[in-house]
Scaffold this active site. Structure first.
Site, PDB file in Angstrom:
ATOM      1  N   LYS A 374     -14.636 -31.505 -11.622  1.00  0.00           N
ATOM      2  CA  LYS A 374     -13.546 -31.051 -10.768  1.00  0.00           C
ATOM      3  C   LYS A 374     -13.690 -29.551 -10.567  1.00  0.00           C
ATOM      4  O   LYS A 374     -13.884 -28.808 -11.534  1.00  0.00           O
ATOM      5  CB  LYS A 374     -12.200 -31.353 -11.442  1.00  0.00           C
ATOM      6  CG  LYS A 374     -11.025 -30.549 -10.930  1.00  0.00           C
ATOM      7  CD  LYS A 374      -9.824 -30.620 -11.865  1.00  0.00           C
ATOM      8  CE  LYS A 374      -8.761 -29.588 -11.495  1.00  0.00           C
ATOM      9  NZ  LYS A 374      -7.580 -29.649 -12.381  1.00  0.00           N
ATOM     10  N   TRP A 474      -6.387 -36.050  -7.900  1.00  0.00           N
ATOM     11  CA  TRP A 474      -4.932 -36.082  -7.722  1.00  0.00           C
ATOM     12  C   TRP A 474      -4.242 -34.816  -8.213  1.00  0.00           C
ATOM     13  O   TRP A 474      -3.071 -34.836  -8.576  1.00  0.00           O
ATOM     14  CB  TRP A 474      -4.316 -37.312  -8.390  1.00  0.00           C
ATOM     15  CG  TRP A 474      -5.008 -38.574  -8.042  1.00  0.00           C
ATOM     16  CD1 TRP A 474      -4.952 -39.237  -6.840  1.00  0.00           C
ATOM     17  CD2 TRP A 474      -5.892 -39.337  -8.865  1.00  0.00           C
ATOM     18  NE1 TRP A 474      -5.733 -40.360  -6.875  1.00  0.00           N
ATOM     19  CE2 TRP A 474      -6.331 -40.454  -8.111  1.00  0.00           C
ATOM     20  CE3 TRP A 474      -6.354 -39.196 -10.170  1.00  0.00           C
ATOM     21  CZ2 TRP A 474      -7.197 -41.400  -8.612  1.00  0.00           C
ATOM     22  CZ3 TRP A 474      -7.222 -40.145 -10.673  1.00  0.00           C
ATOM     23  CH2 TRP A 474      -7.627 -41.233  -9.905  1.00  0.00           C
ATOM     24  N   HIS A 475      -4.942 -33.701  -8.191  1.00  0.00           N
ATOM     25  CA  HIS A 475      -4.349 -32.442  -8.652  1.00  0.00           C
ATOM     26  C   HIS A 475      -4.023 -31.527  -7.464  1.00  0.00           C
ATOM     27  O   HIS A 475      -4.085 -30.307  -7.589  1.00  0.00           O
ATOM     28  CB  HIS A 475      -5.294 -31.743  -9.628  1.00  0.00           C
ATOM     29  CG  HIS A 475      -5.521 -32.514 -10.883  1.00  0.00           C
ATOM     30  ND1 HIS A 475      -6.499 -32.160 -11.804  1.00  0.00           N
ATOM     31  CD2 HIS A 475      -4.909 -33.613 -11.389  1.00  0.00           C
ATOM     32  CE1 HIS A 475      -6.483 -33.022 -12.816  1.00  0.00           C
ATOM     33  NE2 HIS A 475      -5.526 -33.908 -12.572  1.00  0.00           N
ATOM     34  N   TYR A 476      -3.684 -32.116  -6.329  1.00  0.00           N
ATOM     35  CA  TYR A 476      -3.339 -31.320  -5.156  1.00  0.00           C
ATOM     36  C   TYR A 476      -2.063 -30.506  -5.434  1.00  0.00           C
ATOM     37  O   TYR A 476      -1.210 -30.893  -6.226  1.00  0.00           O
ATOM     38  CB  TYR A 476      -3.183 -32.200  -3.919  1.00  0.00           C
ATOM     39  CG  TYR A 476      -2.307 -33.408  -4.089  1.00  0.00           C
ATOM     40  CD1 TYR A 476      -0.929 -33.329  -3.870  1.00  0.00           C
ATOM     41  CD2 TYR A 476      -2.828 -34.645  -4.462  1.00  0.00           C
ATOM     42  CE1 TYR A 476      -0.115 -34.447  -4.013  1.00  0.00           C
ATOM     43  CE2 TYR A 476      -2.029 -35.758  -4.618  1.00  0.00           C
ATOM     44  CZ  TYR A 476      -0.670 -35.646  -4.394  1.00  0.00           C
ATOM     45  OH  TYR A 476       0.136 -36.749  -4.554  1.00  0.00           O
ATOM     46  N   HIS A 477      -1.950 -29.368  -4.756  1.00  0.00           N
ATOM     47  CA  HIS A 477      -0.886 -28.435  -5.079  1.00  0.00           C
ATOM     48  C   HIS A 477      -0.646 -27.502  -3.893  1.00  0.00           C
ATOM     49  O   HIS A 477      -1.406 -27.490  -2.924  1.00  0.00           O
ATOM     50  CB  HIS A 477      -1.256 -27.610  -6.322  1.00  0.00           C
ATOM     51  CG  HIS A 477      -2.611 -26.977  -6.231  1.00  0.00           C
ATOM     52  ND1 HIS A 477      -3.786 -27.661  -6.505  1.00  0.00           N
ATOM     53  CD2 HIS A 477      -3.003 -25.722  -5.856  1.00  0.00           C
ATOM     54  CE1 HIS A 477      -4.819 -26.865  -6.329  1.00  0.00           C
ATOM     55  NE2 HIS A 477      -4.376 -25.686  -5.930  1.00  0.00           N
TER      56      HIS A 477
END
Length: 534
Positions: A374, A474-477
């Protein structure tokens, strides 16, 4: 394995039983990763209402049990704990729809933000550490390493991801064993468990309560700014309810609806880029062009490693931390946990699932592991826009993966680290004889599924591999960033009575996996707000 028994939270109810209008000191939209600890903390002093659009995580084995949690990502029903969306970049993704939020559907790795990141976020280090510990007492455990995980750990060290930092929640460069939200019995613990700290006399949590818009009135203060005074929401039968702030209360409406939900609800309520809102017929309360801008998603690329022998199911236990990227692994899941399956010449054609972020094609259980990287802090940024006026619909999101060449360079370095680790002696026993990292790269390229345009070079060029085969972790911010949409106390700039406290306020994803920091932030800001009047 049986589901985890539901706690006796008498204050958690279905919205269908709510009154037409209710009054509270604080109204929190989103009972998720930040919302649950925030609500529990505020209820120590104030009357709190939580509006959660999803259902309960308790009694759902796909949420509770390690062995079956990836089924959430294949559940496309309207009540699924995970709501699928596809970015305009062609990457399949998911947003949580469950009390406990993303902690109910993720891979469970628990690791704090670094001390430098805490400082960069503008947080008080002492209170942040206290808040981390408050969360950890209830939801964090130490994993039991498997033979694969131990070999993966040694492979990272041999590949130069040093030093060995042992067992720690801290974010330290090198290789470490981190925490997990799965207990030794394989049961998941979520942010919803933190509601055990709530004062039951001062909190109500409504399930299947979908916020429609924030209610604003003209301000009466010195600046005469718009003032939030409530929220309109619908129950699962479609009945409209309203929740209002108590007259004379110093409370607020707080959005904790996540990095999609919070900017989406602001826009639906008239706070956002005026031209975009007017194009949809939304009355503009505040022209705030930065709502929905500068969103980011941490791109993920992986290599699948089919094994001659079955491997036990393990979630993320070990991570390699480098300045620009992180490396993690999972084994034994149906469709390789949330990153889904593998197919190879050893797998029968009729039983070949595909690697994707979601969507189970069949029930084949992948025999092997994956190693994924990532990007830590991607420079590429995008934007969020409304597609419809229905808050249940997903907005349009564009992340612009690898738009910045620096991101692509980091991906190349990270993939080379994975390949070095795969070729180490320890991991050699978990792959077929004479199967090199290059062979596995080509195998994975033939199985990854997303909606992006593919080229013939994606299995021979690492650069094209990164671009074509990108997935999400799934670590969108972003979308409501501190300093752009909210101030350093998470108050929405330009309006009164409204805050945003969740991952949409982040300019980067903290730690290797952000859930620990998001839960910490909920507790941290709950303490700050609770003590403001002291």
């Amino acid at each position: 394995m049986v589901p985890v028994a539901a706690p006796a939270f008498g204050f958690v109810k279905c919205a269908i039983d709510a009154p037409p209008v209710s009054y509270h000191d604080y109204i929190i939209v989103g009972g998720g990763t930040a919302g649950c600890p925030l609500a529990a903390t505020l209820s120590e002093r104030f009357d709190v209402l939580v509006l959660e659009r999803g259902g309960s995580p308790y009694g759902n084995p796909n949420v509770s049990n390690l062995a079956s949690f990836v089924q959430n990502l294949a559940d496309l029903s309207p009540t699924s704990p995970a709501q699928r969306f596809v970015s305009e970049d062609g990457v399949v993704n998911a947003r949580a729809r469950c009390l406990g939020g993303g902690t109910c559907i993720n891979a469970g790795f628990f690791s704090r933000a670094s001390s430098g990141e805490v400082t960069e976020m503008g947080l008080n280090p002492e209170l942040a550490n206290e808040s981390f510990r408050w969360v950890e007492r209830e939801v964090a455990f130490w994993p039991q390493l498997t033979e694969w995980t131990s070999a993966f750990r040694e492979g990272l060290l041999a590949a130069g991801v040093t030093p060995d930092n042992g067992l720690t929640y801290e974010h330290l460069e090198g290789t470490k064993v981190g925490g997990t939200t799965f207990d030794p019995m394989g049961h998941r613990h979520t942010a919803a468990d933190l509601l055990k700290y709530a004062n039951p006399a001062k909190i109500n949590v409504l399930l299947r309560a979908t916020a429609q818009r924030i209610l604003f009135r003209k301000g009466t203060g010195r600046h005469k700014r718009p003032e939030a005074y409530g929220v309109v929401y619908k129950d699962e039968a479609g009945t409209v309810h309203e929740a209002h702030l108590r007259e004379g209360s110093a409370g607020a409406v707080i959005l904790s609806a996540g990095a999609l939900g919070s900017p989406q609800l602001l826009m639906l309520s008239g706070v956002g880029p005026a031209d975009h809102l007017m194009s949809l017929g939304i009355d503009v309360v505040l022209d705030q062009p930065m709502v929905g801008y500068d969103i980011a998603d941490n791109p993920l690329n992986l290599i699948a490693v089919p094994s001659p022998e079955p491997l036990p199911i393990t979630s993320v236990q070990v991570v390699g931390i480098r300045p620009g990227y992180y490396v993690e692994s999972l084994t034994g899941f149906n469709l390789v946990a949330a990153l889904q399956g593998a197919k190879s010449s050893q797998i029968p054609e009729s039983s070949r699932p595909q690697i994707s972020n979601q969507g189970i094609q069949n029930s084949y259980s992948f025999q092997g592991g994956i190693i994924a990287e990532k990007l830590a802090k991607p420079l590429s940024r995008g934007y969020l826009r409304l597609k419809t006026l229905d808050p249940e619909d997903n907005p349009s999101v564009t992340y612009n993966y690898f738009m910045k060449p620096e991101d692509l360079g980091t991906c190349l370095e990270a993939m080379q680290t994975i390949m070095k680790a795969i070729d180490t002696k320890g991991l050699s026993k978990f792959r077929y004889p004479n199967q090199s990292a290059e062979d596995l790269l080509a195998l994975t390229a033939s199985t990854v599924v997303n909606n992006r345009v593919r080229t013939a070079q994606d299995s021979t060029s690492l650069e094209q591999y990164c671009r074509d085969l990108v997935l999400t972790i799934w670590h969108y911010h972003g979308g409501c960033e501190v300093g752009k949409v909210v101030d350093d106390e998470y108050r929405v700039i330009g309006v009164d009575g409204l805050r945003v406290i969740d991952g949409s306020t982040f300019s980067f994803s903290p730690g290797t996996n952000p859930q620990a920091t998001v839960m910490m932030l909920g507790r941290y800001m709950g303490v700050r707000i609770k003590d403001e009047g002291d």
